[in-house]
Design a protein around this motif. Structure first.
Motif, PDB file in Angstrom:
ATOM      1  N   LEU A  66     -59.186  -2.825 -48.697  1.00 42.44           N
ATOM      2  CA  LEU A  66     -58.866  -2.038 -48.512  1.00 42.44           C
ATOM      3  C   LEU A  66     -59.927  -1.099 -47.489  1.00 42.44           C
ATOM      4  CD1 LEU A  66     -56.462   0.315 -47.606  1.00 42.44           C
ATOM      5  CD2 LEU A  66     -57.345   1.462 -50.013  1.00 42.44           C
ATOM      6  N   ARG A  67     -60.859  -1.008 -48.403  1.00 44.52           N
ATOM      7  CA  ARG A  67     -62.096   0.353 -47.878  1.00 44.52           C
ATOM      8  C   ARG A  67     -62.626  -0.506 -46.507  1.00 44.52           C
ATOM      9  NH1 ARG A  67     -65.225   0.096 -53.956  1.00 44.52           N
ATOM     10  NH2 ARG A  67     -64.157   2.709 -54.312  1.00 44.52           N
ATOM     11  N   GLU A  68     -62.609  -2.083 -46.296  1.00 45.91           N
ATOM     12  CA  GLU A  68     -63.472  -2.579 -45.354  1.00 45.91           C
ATOM     13  C   GLU A  68     -62.816  -2.536 -44.198  1.00 45.91           C
ATOM     14  OE1 GLU A  68     -64.138  -6.643 -43.141  1.00 45.91           O
ATOM     15  OE2 GLU A  68     -64.218  -6.346 -45.188  1.00 45.91           O
ATOM     16  N   TRP A  69     -61.264  -2.677 -43.861  1.00 42.69           N
ATOM     17  CA  TRP A  69     -60.177  -2.193 -43.392  1.00 42.69           C
ATOM     18  C   TRP A  69     -60.264  -0.774 -42.097  1.00 42.69           C
ATOM     19  CZ3 TRP A  69     -55.393   0.569 -43.435  1.00 42.69           C
ATOM     20  CH2 TRP A  69     -54.680   0.624 -42.050  1.00 42.69           C
ATOM     21  N   MET A  70     -59.662   0.366 -43.436  1.00 44.26           N
ATOM     22  CA  MET A  70     -59.755   1.210 -43.357  1.00 44.26           C
ATOM     23  C   MET A  70     -61.747   2.544 -43.001  1.00 44.26           C
ATOM     24  SD  MET A  70     -57.266   3.075 -44.474  1.00 44.26           S
ATOM     25  CE  MET A  70     -57.934   4.357 -44.241  1.00 44.26           C
ATOM     26  N   GLU A  79     -63.246   0.148 -40.632  1.00 42.54           N
ATOM     27  CA  GLU A  79     -62.829  -0.266 -39.462  1.00 42.54           C
ATOM     28  C   GLU A  79     -61.858   1.151 -38.420  1.00 42.54           C
ATOM     29  OE1 GLU A  79     -61.278  -4.343 -39.302  1.00 42.54           O
ATOM     30  OE2 GLU A  79     -62.464  -5.041 -40.033  1.00 42.54           O
ATOM     31  N   LEU A  80     -61.140   1.692 -39.356  1.00 49.52           N
ATOM     32  CA  LEU A  80     -60.583   2.432 -38.774  1.00 49.52           C
ATOM     33  C   LEU A  80     -61.156   3.710 -39.390  1.00 49.52           C
ATOM     34  CD1 LEU A  80     -56.992   2.198 -40.611  1.00 49.52           C
ATOM     35  CD2 LEU A  80     -57.302   1.833 -38.053  1.00 49.52           C
ATOM     36  N   GLY A  81     -62.271   4.295 -38.948  1.00 49.54           N
ATOM     37  CA  GLY A  81     -63.285   5.255 -39.610  1.00 49.54           C
ATOM     38  C   GLY A  81     -62.201   6.045 -40.578  1.00 49.54           C
ATOM     39  N   GLU A  82     -61.971   5.915 -41.481  1.00 51.57           N
ATOM     40  CA  GLU A  82     -61.429   5.933 -42.164  1.00 51.57           C
ATOM     41  C   GLU A  82     -61.963   6.245 -44.019  1.00 51.57           C
ATOM     42  OE1 GLU A  82     -59.051   8.826 -42.101  1.00 51.57           O
ATOM     43  OE2 GLU A  82     -59.129   9.013 -39.956  1.00 51.57           O
ATOM     44  N   ARG A  83     -62.832   5.321 -43.632  1.00 51.07           N
ATOM     45  CA  ARG A  83     -63.948   4.977 -45.515  1.00 51.07           C
ATOM     46  C   ARG A  83     -64.088   6.572 -46.178  1.00 51.07           C
ATOM     47  NH1 ARG A  83     -65.437   0.974 -48.210  1.00 51.07           N
ATOM     48  NH2 ARG A  83     -67.369   1.679 -49.337  1.00 51.07           N
ATOM     49  N   ALA A  84     -63.756   7.753 -44.988  1.00 47.44           N
ATOM     50  CA  ALA A  84     -64.117   8.872 -46.714  1.00 47.44           C
ATOM     51  C   ALA A  84     -62.948   8.777 -47.482  1.00 47.44           C
ATOM     52  CB  ALA A  84     -64.344   9.856 -45.521  1.00 47.44           C
ATOM     53  N   SER A  85     -61.835   8.396 -47.053  1.00 49.13           N
ATOM     54  CA  SER A  85     -60.348   8.754 -47.535  1.00 49.13           C
ATOM     55  C   SER A  85     -60.292   7.900 -48.677  1.00 49.13           C
ATOM     56  CB  SER A  85     -59.547   8.309 -46.243  1.00 49.13           C
ATOM     57  OG  SER A  85     -58.916   7.357 -46.537  1.00 49.13           O
ATOM     58  N   VAL A  86     -61.204   6.637 -48.644  1.00 47.48           N
ATOM     59  CA  VAL A  86     -61.131   5.548 -50.116  1.00 47.48           C
ATOM     60  C   VAL A  86     -62.311   5.584 -50.997  1.00 47.48           C
ATOM     61  CG1 VAL A  86     -59.072   4.400 -48.975  1.00 47.48           C
ATOM     62  CG2 VAL A  86     -61.267   3.443 -48.327  1.00 47.48           C
ATOM     63  N   ALA A  87     -63.411   6.716 -50.757  1.00 45.06           N
ATOM     64  CA  ALA A  87     -64.169   6.442 -51.086  1.00 45.06           C
ATOM     65  C   ALA A  87     -64.347   6.831 -52.735  1.00 45.06           C
ATOM     66  CB  ALA A  87     -64.799   7.789 -51.100  1.00 45.06           C
ATOM     67  N   VAL A  88     -65.574   6.264 -53.460  1.00 42.98           N
ATOM     68  CA  VAL A  88     -64.571   6.004 -54.835  1.00 42.98           C
ATOM     69  C   VAL A  88     -64.577   7.333 -56.002  1.00 42.98           C
ATOM     70  CG1 VAL A  88     -65.940   5.706 -57.238  1.00 42.98           C
ATOM     71  CG2 VAL A  88     -67.242   3.862 -54.777  1.00 42.98           C
ATOM     72  N   SER A  89     -63.884   7.454 -56.558  1.00 42.44           N
ATOM     73  CA  SER A  89     -63.153   8.655 -57.462  1.00 42.44           C
ATOM     74  C   SER A  89     -63.935   8.504 -58.676  1.00 42.44           C
ATOM     75  CB  SER A  89     -61.998   8.068 -57.108  1.00 42.44           C
ATOM     76  OG  SER A  89     -60.630   7.379 -57.902  1.00 42.44           O
ATOM     77  N   TYR A  90     -63.619   9.266 -59.364  1.00 45.45           N
ATOM     78  CA  TYR A  90     -63.823   9.674 -60.510  1.00 45.45           C
ATOM     79  C   TYR A  90     -63.525   8.893 -61.418  1.00 45.45           C
ATOM     80  CZ  TYR A  90     -64.140  11.669 -65.698  1.00 45.45           C
ATOM     81  OH  TYR A  90     -64.452  12.145 -66.924  1.00 45.45           O
ATOM     82  N   ILE A  91     -61.546   8.690 -61.612  1.00 43.02           N
ATOM     83  CA  ILE A  91     -61.423   8.164 -62.014  1.00 43.02           C
ATOM     84  C   ILE A  91     -61.708   6.325 -62.062  1.00 43.02           C
ATOM     85  CG2 ILE A  91     -58.743   6.233 -62.156  1.00 43.02           C
ATOM     86  CD1 ILE A  91     -58.638   9.111 -62.844  1.00 43.02           C
TER      87      ILE A  91
END
Length: 182
Positions: free
Chosen positions: A106-110, A112-124
């Motif tokens: 998912l991170r790799e695909w995001m 590629e879309l330029g949306e990596r920040a929306s799946v960045a590591v979270s507190y959880i």
């Protein structure tokens, strides 16, 4: 070479050492393997801290750090599944490894879309990783037949629960992009 990257490489080098020590037919092998895993877990936290503190973040480190983490955890879980030989341990191990594969893709695909920040590591995700490391450490150092093994198993199930929760958060964040062509 930057210190954080050296710590990440150390974690990768420790993987075959962990495996070799874990399977030694010696009474001290579980404690030694646990110590190796603990060193790897601490360097996981420490390399990120140093990279930020010393402003030594790099593309190499950003790529290799999660790879090192996932390799160490997957290898340790495979060893534990073999040792415990029980669905009780296999189920959370499959959840944890499966989630890592899904989120990595998912991170790799995001990205590629330029949306990596929306799946960045979270507190959880960070909490999940901490609990996972504690659980794996506990399961490595205790005898599978002892009453203390339950502590590690319970912690691994809690980590698996957080794993599913964090995966759902990532998938929900990516859903607008995933559902574009449904």
């Amino acid at each position: 070479m930057k210190v954080p990257n050296m710590l990440t490489l150390l974690r990768i080098v420790l993987i075959p050492v962990l495996v070799a020590v874990y399977y030694l037919p010696l009474s001290w092998a579980p404690l030694a393997a646990g110590a190796i895993f603990a060193v790897a877990a601490v360097t996981d936290w420490f390399d990120g801290y140093l990279a930020r503190k010393m402003n030594q973040m790099s593309p190499f480190g950003a790529f290799l750090d999660p790879v090192a983490d996932k390799l160490m955890v997957a290898v340790a879980l495979v060893m534990l599944v073999e040792t415990y030989a029980s669905p009780l341990l296999t189920v959370p191990a499959v959840i944890i490894v499966g989630r890592e594969i899904v989120i990595s893709a998912l991170r790799e695909w995001m990205a590629e879309l330029g949306e990596r920040a929306s799946v960045a590591v979270s507190y959880i995700g960070k909490l999940k990783t901490t609990l996972q490391m504690v659980a794996i450490f506990a399961l490595i150092i205790v005898d599978p037949g002892s009453n203390y093994a339950w502590t590690g198993i319970v912690a691994l199930y809690l980590a698996a629960g957080l794993t599913l929760w964090s995966m759902m958060q990532y998938l929900m964040a990516a859903w607008p992009h995933l559902s574009d062509d449904l």
